[in-house]
Design a protein around this motif. Structure first.
Motif, PDB file in Angstrom:
ATOM      1  N   ARG A  31     -11.342   2.367  94.707  1.00 43.15           N
ATOM      2  CA  ARG A  31     -11.502   2.413  96.159  1.00 43.15           C
ATOM      3  C   ARG A  31     -11.065   1.063  96.716  1.00 43.15           C
ATOM      4  NH1 ARG A  31     -17.358   5.258  95.700  1.00 43.15           N
ATOM      5  NH2 ARG A  31     -16.553   7.256  94.962  1.00 43.15           N
ATOM      6  N   SER A  33     -10.408  -1.289 100.221  1.00 42.15           N
ATOM      7  CA  SER A  33     -10.712  -1.410 101.640  1.00 42.15           C
ATOM      8  C   SER A  33     -10.204  -2.757 102.144  1.00 42.15           C
ATOM      9  CB  SER A  33     -12.213  -1.273 101.887  1.00 42.15           C
ATOM     10  OG  SER A  33     -12.915  -2.306 101.223  1.00 42.15           O
ATOM     11  N   SER A  35     -10.504  -5.497 105.696  1.00 44.45           N
ATOM     12  CA  SER A  35     -11.180  -5.792 106.956  1.00 44.45           C
ATOM     13  C   SER A  35     -10.627  -7.090 107.522  1.00 44.45           C
ATOM     14  CB  SER A  35     -12.692  -5.897 106.740  1.00 44.45           C
ATOM     15  OG  SER A  35     -12.988  -6.965 105.864  1.00 44.45           O
ATOM     16  N   SER A  47     -11.466  -4.192  96.244  1.00 40.46           N
ATOM     17  CA  SER A  47     -11.387  -2.913  95.545  1.00 40.46           C
ATOM     18  C   SER A  47     -12.594  -2.762  94.629  1.00 40.46           C
ATOM     19  CB  SER A  47     -10.098  -2.798  94.736  1.00 40.46           C
ATOM     20  OG  SER A  47     -10.084  -3.750  93.706  1.00 40.46           O
TER      21      SER A  47
END
Length: 105
Positions: A31, A33, A35, A47
């Motif tokens: 996964r 992400s 930001s 990750s």
């Protein structure tokens, strides 16, 4: 399934299966992400890798049970698995499992 009362006086249940593993799969999920970022600031990227697995157990009476948990089992292993929870919960935590290669007789 067996219903019982925990020492805390709450009603609960335990379910178990015993049989032979007929199919076992393991995989990983990554996964990713991000930001922040924008302007002159680069985004922060992270990750997480999660180990997944499942297997099927065939019981002595021919019933096949799907176990959605990554446990160290292989096809042909004999297993005993118990799980349970408080009443009102349809799924439960795995409380006990045992796995060994099937006896050659």
């Amino acid at each position: 399934m067996v219903e019982f009362i925990f020492p805390s006086k709450r009603d609960g249940w335990v379910y178990g299966v015993r049989g032979t593993v007929t199919n076992a799969s393991k995989w990983t999920e990554t996964r990713v992400s991000a930001s922040g970022g924008g302007g002159y600031v680069p985004p922060q990227v992270s990750s997480t890798v999660v180990q997944r697995g499942d297997f099927w157990v065939k019981t002595a009476d021919g019933k096949e049970v799907h176990i959605e948990k990554s446990l160290p089992v292989s096809s042909g292993h004999e297993v005993v698995i118990l799980w349970g929870n408080f009443d009102g919960n349809k799924s439960g935590n795995y409380l006990y499992w045992y796995s060994r290669p099937q006896s050659q007789q």
